[in-house]
Design a protein around this motif. Structure first.
Motif, mmCIF file in Angstrom:
data_model
loop_
_atom_site.group_PDB
_atom_site.id
_atom_site.type_symbol
_atom_site.label_atom_id
_atom_site.label_comp_id
_atom_site.label_asym_id
_atom_site.label_seq_id
_atom_site.Cartn_x
_atom_site.Cartn_y
_atom_site.Cartn_z
ATOM 1 N N ILE A 198 0.911 -1.265 0.064
ATOM 2 C CA ILE A 198 0.042 0.176 -0.009
ATOM 3 C C ILE A 198 0.704 1.324 0.075
ATOM 4 O O ILE A 198 0.454 2.303 -0.875
ATOM 5 C CB ILE A 198 -0.902 0.083 1.192
ATOM 6 N N ASP A 199 1.863 1.157 0.942
ATOM 7 C CA ASP A 199 2.790 2.312 0.860
ATOM 8 C C ASP A 199 3.420 2.913 -0.637
ATOM 9 O O ASP A 199 3.416 3.825 -0.817
ATOM 10 C CB ASP A 199 3.990 2.102 1.765
ATOM 11 N N ARG A 200 3.818 1.644 -1.214
ATOM 12 C CA ARG A 200 4.451 1.961 -2.650
ATOM 13 C C ARG A 200 3.503 2.143 -3.853
ATOM 14 O O ARG A 200 3.630 3.077 -4.438
ATOM 15 C CB ARG A 200 5.342 0.757 -3.015
ATOM 16 N N ALA A 201 2.226 1.528 -3.665
ATOM 17 C CA ALA A 201 1.300 1.668 -4.824
ATOM 18 C C ALA A 201 0.521 2.836 -4.838
ATOM 19 O O ALA A 201 -0.123 3.213 -5.848
ATOM 20 C CB ALA A 201 0.454 0.254 -4.854
ATOM 21 N N LEU A 202 0.444 3.336 -3.507
ATOM 22 C CA LEU A 202 -0.577 4.389 -3.722
ATOM 23 C C LEU A 202 0.345 5.946 -3.443
ATOM 24 O O LEU A 202 -0.450 6.729 -3.099
ATOM 25 C CB LEU A 202 -1.560 4.265 -2.439
ATOM 26 N N ALA A 203 1.618 5.753 -3.206
ATOM 27 C CA ALA A 203 2.287 7.116 -2.916
ATOM 28 C C ALA A 203 2.443 8.029 -4.158
ATOM 29 O O ALA A 203 3.652 7.966 -4.664
ATOM 30 C CB ALA A 203 3.429 6.604 -2.390
ATOM 31 N N ALA A 204 1.581 8.526 -4.443
ATOM 32 C CA ALA A 204 1.715 9.654 -5.647
ATOM 33 C C ALA A 204 2.886 10.639 -5.405
ATOM 34 O O ALA A 204 3.228 11.171 -4.401
ATOM 35 C CB ALA A 204 0.520 10.283 -6.194
ATOM 36 N N PRO A 210 -1.317 15.709 -9.680
ATOM 37 C CA PRO A 210 -2.348 16.633 -9.565
ATOM 38 C C PRO A 210 -3.383 16.093 -8.558
ATOM 39 O O PRO A 210 -4.034 16.808 -8.101
ATOM 40 C CB PRO A 210 -3.024 16.873 -10.998
ATOM 41 N N VAL A 211 -3.244 14.715 -8.213
ATOM 42 C CA VAL A 211 -3.916 13.986 -7.382
ATOM 43 C C VAL A 211 -3.303 13.515 -6.268
ATOM 44 O O VAL A 211 -2.323 12.781 -6.701
ATOM 45 C CB VAL A 211 -4.738 13.002 -8.006
ATOM 46 N N ALA A 231 -1.887 5.977 -11.776
ATOM 47 C CA ALA A 231 -2.820 5.124 -12.174
ATOM 48 C C ALA A 231 -4.024 5.066 -11.094
ATOM 49 O O ALA A 231 -5.077 5.092 -11.296
ATOM 50 C CB ALA A 231 -2.395 3.928 -12.580
ATOM 51 N N HIS A 232 -3.449 4.732 -9.917
ATOM 52 C CA HIS A 232 -4.529 4.737 -8.905
ATOM 53 C C HIS A 232 -5.243 5.956 -8.519
ATOM 54 O O HIS A 232 -6.482 5.968 -8.253
ATOM 55 C CB HIS A 232 -3.728 4.148 -7.371
ATOM 56 N N ALA A 233 -4.507 7.250 -8.385
ATOM 57 C CA ALA A 233 -4.927 8.327 -8.150
ATOM 58 C C ALA A 233 -6.117 8.754 -9.174
ATOM 59 O O ALA A 233 -7.020 9.287 -9.050
ATOM 60 C CB ALA A 233 -3.972 9.460 -8.312
#
Length: 369
Positions: A17-23, A28-29, A356-358
């Protein structure tokens, strides 16, 4: 103008989670992940069973997040409880995303409860994510959902220098059995490994084996089998230890010439990802979609887990021999340079995954507004 989204992630306190979501800064998001609520009676730092899914939590915290993202750790809940959580999220105005890490749950012997969860959740959630094209194809075939494919992020922390490992006279072939969870083919993998070392020796390739096992295991009978198998071998060491922290685990893996993954079932492997980060060669059983996680014949070789022991030994011996010929050795500059190069590549791909998640979150929220 930067948009900040708050995600209730199940779980939150996990390296994925730490790596995959850390924009990255400047995106911009920006995504903020709520910390895991403390489960009743659990020690500090334990996120399971995830309290976000527990009855009433979402209703009580509907103003605290914008979206629910389910990953794993759901086996503690019934189908009705999971459906109720998704319904509560929708009532709160939250879109729901489900990343299918596991089409087979590695924590379960009987897969029927996990399949019932997939049957209930996949038609209900707003978006589906998975890690490989093969898993996405299976999801489409079984549930008619199109999954967004986003690769697994790095597991070695950004601020950690890849351990070099130590050079040694003979190659070390290692297998980590951890706590013998249901997806691990423990005693059988050790038996095949011992046969493989014999076959390699007959072919002029001398190597040693290292078997690691946690002191607390889920299958005491299988542990005794493993102890018996290793006891009379001078070329194999059995190491029983407490659960390794992330730094100790990376150091341990880094000294291996080849790591053998011991699974008889599963879909994807975080262990494979950590070996990739470290530049460690991996022998991968033909399970799930592990081979699709990385396309690199120099450091990843497949072997068959089917057939008689002799066939499995032949297959594993061939995989290990190829890896010993092509993969950089522990302690070498080539191994270190490979790890550094891969981590640099991960920086780019992880930023793409986070963006991509953002973007997915932003689109889903726009659709509900």
């Amino acid at each position: 103008m930067t948009q900040t989204l708050c995600v209730a992630s199940v779980p939150a306190g996990h390296p994925y989670i730490d790596r995959a979501l850390a924009a990255p800064i400047g995106s911009p998001v920006q995504v903020r992940v709520l910390p895991d609520p403390q489960p009743v009676g659990a020690p500090a730092g334990q996120w399971w069973p995830p309290a976000i899914v527990a009855s009433g939590w979402i209703n009580s915290h509907r103003a605290d997040a914008d979206l629910l993202h389910l990953h794993f750790g759901l086996e503690s809940f019934t189908v009705d409880e999971l459906v109720a959580a998704v319904d509560a999220a929708h009532d709160a105005g939250w879109p729901v995303v489900y990343t299918v890490h596991d089409l087979e749950n590695p924590q379960l012997v009987d897969q029927a409860p996990h399949v019932r969860q997939l049957d209930a959740l996949l038609p209900l959630v707003d978006a589906v994510v998975t890690l490989t094209p093969g898993a996405a194809r299976e999801i489409a075939e079984r549930w008619g959902r199109t999954a967004l494919v986003l690769p697994h992020p790095r597991l070695l922390p950004n601020d950690v220098e890849p351990p070099r490992g130590l050079a040694h006279d003979l190659p070390v072939i290692g297998v980590h059995l951890k706590d013998l969870r249901p997806s691990v083919d423990g005693a059988a993998t050790v038996r095949i490994l011992l046969g493989t070392l014999d076959l390699l020796r007959d072919r002029g390739v001398n190597a040693t084996g290292e078997v690691r096992l946690q002191r607390r295991v889920r299958d005491d009978e299988q542990r005794e089998q493993i102890r018996f198998l290793c006891a009379e071998r001078s070329d194999v060491v059995l190491i029983e230890h407490n659960r390794l922290d992330d730094e100790a685990l990376a150091e341990d893996l880094a000294h291996l010439d080849v790591c053998v993954l011991p699974y008889h079932s599963g879909t994807h492997s975080g262990w494979l990802e950590l070996c990739w980060d470290l530049g460690v060669a991996v022998a991968v059983p033909d399970v799930g979609y592990l081979r699709e996680q990385h396309d690199d014949q120099a450091t990843i070789a497949g072997f068959s887990r089917e057939g008689l022991d002799g066939d499995r030994v032949e297959s594993l011996a061939g995989a290990i021999a190829r890896l010993l010929d092509s993969a950089p050795k522990p302690g070498s500059e080539a191994r270190h340079d490979l790890a550094v190069r891969r981590l640099e590549e991960r920086t780019t791909t992880d930023e793409m995954t986070a963006r991509a998640h953002a973007d997915l979150y932003s689109d889903l929220l726009a659709e509900r507004s």
